[in-house]
Design a protein around this motif. Sequence first.
Motif, short mmCIF file in Angstrom:
data_model
loop_
_atom_site.label_atom_id
_atom_site.label_comp_id
_atom_site.label_asym_id
_atom_site.label_seq_id
_atom_site.Cartn_x
_atom_site.Cartn_y
_atom_site.Cartn_z
N SER A 108 45.72 45.89 36.68
CA SER A 108 45.63 44.55 37.26
C SER A 108 46.42 44.46 38.55
O SER A 108 45.95 43.90 39.53
N MET B 272 40.31 38.67 38.96
CA MET B 272 40.51 39.14 37.59
C MET B 272 39.18 39.29 36.87
O MET B 272 38.97 40.24 36.13
N ASN B 275 37.57 42.48 38.15
CA ASN B 275 38.22 43.66 37.60
C ASN B 275 37.88 43.85 36.13
O ASN B 275 37.64 44.97 35.68
#
Lengths: 278, 288, 273
Positions: A108, B272, B275
């Motif tokens: 992340s 996010m 991803n």
Amino acid sequence: MRINPRLIDKLVSRTLSMQAYFTVGILVIIVFIIFVKGISNCGLSFMLTYPEDMGRHGGIFPAIIGTLFLVALSILFATPLGIGTAIYLTEYTKESRFTSIIRFGVESLAGIPSIIYGLFGFIFFVIKLGMGWSLLAGAFTMTIMILPTIIRTSEEAIKAVPKNLRIVSHSLGATKWETTVKVVLPSAAPGILTGIMLSIGRAVGETAAVIFTMGSSLRLPTSLMDSGRTMAVHFYILAREGISMEKAYATALVLVVSILAINILAYYTMNKVTSKYS
Amino acid sequence: MSPSKAVLKERIIKQILTACAFSSLLFLFLIFAFILVEGLPLFYKVGVKNIVFGMKWAPTKGLFGIFPMIVSSFLVTFGALFIGAPLGLGCAIYLAEYAGRQQKLFLKPALELLAGIPSVVYGFLGVIYIVPFIRQFIGGSGFSLLATSIVLGIMILPTIISISYDALTSVPRSYREGALAMGSTQWQSTSRVVIPAAKSGILASCILGMGRAVGETMAVIMVAGNALKIPTDMLDPLRTLTSNIALELSYASGDHRMGLFSTGVVLLSIIMVLNYLANFVIRRTVIK
Amino acid sequence: MSICRALLLTVMVLGAIGCGGDSTSKAIYNKHIVNIAGSTSVMPFTEKLAEHFMVEQPTFRVNVQSGGSTAGIQACMNKTVDIGMSSRELKPDEKTLQEITICLDGIAIVVHPDNPVTSLKLSQVRDIFSGKIKNWKELGWLDRRIDAVTREEGSGTRGAFEELVMHKDFIDDGIMVQDSNGSVKEVVATDPYAVGYLSLGMVDTRVSAVNIDDVKPTADAIKKKQYKIVRPFLYLTMGTPTGDATTFINYVLSKDGQLILKKEGLIPVNESK
């Protein structure tokens, strides 16, 4: 009518190779333009003198020093953390929920865009911790940004070390740590070094995260709490505000050449590693 | 050194290393916490709808609509993908299936070096060459969706190339050999066997390329023109989420600054999701 | 073992640097430090003043950063900097700061040097930026869209422009936005169809400033109050300026300092002295 598949194959092969060389061509053109336009203004004196009149005249010495400081500090912070994490993940634990959470965290972090790092560094280091626009705030922000690269490359490098080396070391009575330090890390060193070099390249070229944390003072930074400019930020300001195109190209030349040199060195080191084990 | 001392030392070392490993999570937490703490209050104050679907951004007058920027961010991302994906995939396929050893030795690092060029340099060359070219030969001011898509399209090439290349090379050799043994040409084996097998990895490379394009800032500020309207034309200027933050961050205070952090919250959410999607796609392949 | 020791050493060194960084370096270099931040309009001139100032006073180190008027005001309020720079008047809630007007500056409406339009009415400028006039044809030139460029929200120049030119009208959303005087100038200097506004002090041969209501934007016209788009350049301090900041401010307001500003095309406030 049926077209000969061999003919298609040939055509496709040609097209694909054209695409590949076209893409490499983009790189060559970029470097060529920067080189041709920058070289006449870029010499040793350019790198070693102070800028005058916001950079319209003079050199980029403070920006080079600012860049070096920023890179050195962030590498200094990130390397122990990154290698530590990699060692933990590979040597000290089995795959578990915890490691997969950590891997998720690292992934992340790697995916977060630099402007978010800039926002975070600005609010956390600059404002909340009261560091102001400073080398230290910039370095801390950059540390977090390059950490995933160092962790991932170090982890891969450590994983690539053959298992027998560890077994032998253990059987000779070495503890886990002794094995890690004396056997695993030395063999993984070139791979780890590659990661560090790639991180340096990233830090040198970064703008968005740096400009909001390190500021853009043109003075030579003399303490960690001083604001400063990296070459990339200086180049951005020169180019964007039209202060001087000649100086912008010259700065870009120093910037691009140093980044390419670092990256090429990194690939060279990595190749040495892969040829050693494969 | 007595054995108990050694055990103690090992234990301390393990704790230090665990702390190191934990630091990444801590940083991730801090980033999320601070962006959210700064950005969320405005969502309560102004309303999620008025921010995410608001059409007008005038933070000094109390309007925080970022819908045009969300749309613009996606437009440039798809624009970049439209340019970058075919080119990048072509490169990856050539590298993985066609290039000889010598060629590979030269091409692979050269293509990866593209990733090393700083984004400000891409933006600068975009302003100096692409923007005037568009203004002169196509129309408009040149600062446009088109210019931004081209610059971003080039910038996402390394991501697309390296990840699709990995996906293609991880397809077992036997697949290719099987196809070739049955008399198919190289392209037939590539297009009917290898590419379908590497489909997920290729998809993931495109999603990660999108993530890169959504997150890019400095190059976009330089070539996009930063107008607040949703572009209706390839030649219209536009402002993305990232450039909104970078343009105004150092100027903002109070609610205005919070508005930029809210922009950051939306940007972070999009990233996010992308991803996660990429991860999901890749993991599905592994299981298969 | 050695790595462990190195790690420990690193931590210790970092701790030492972290604790002592600020004070030690100040002690070593024994410098007077003045930190200044704010408006990108005032910044280049402050930078120039600082360069001259530091030649005269080598023990001083003046850090000048841009960031925008609002950032400068904020930074000044929370004492991140010693002096804030603003190119707009303070808002009521910012009035706690001490303001020092260092000079006046006109905002010039600029076009590409090849543009034959050399004169505009103030109302036409307003219509261009509010999106009512979109084509150069309406201003007596060729049939081509106007590429107008404005500044971003929060900019002092934009604030002054909105107040002095736009009045109640909004700047249109379709207009391009750049985040400094320099970048507006870059766009106008390279795009023949562009129009923008920037600090008069920043106008050079690469762009041409149009007459507004038949008044040429010059220092003279501003002094005679004929050219109306004028705003002050302010230095801000928290309370009465003290110590090193005073020395620099006094220099800026001195004859030498004001002469530098005048040479840069700004209108000094202290010419009589």
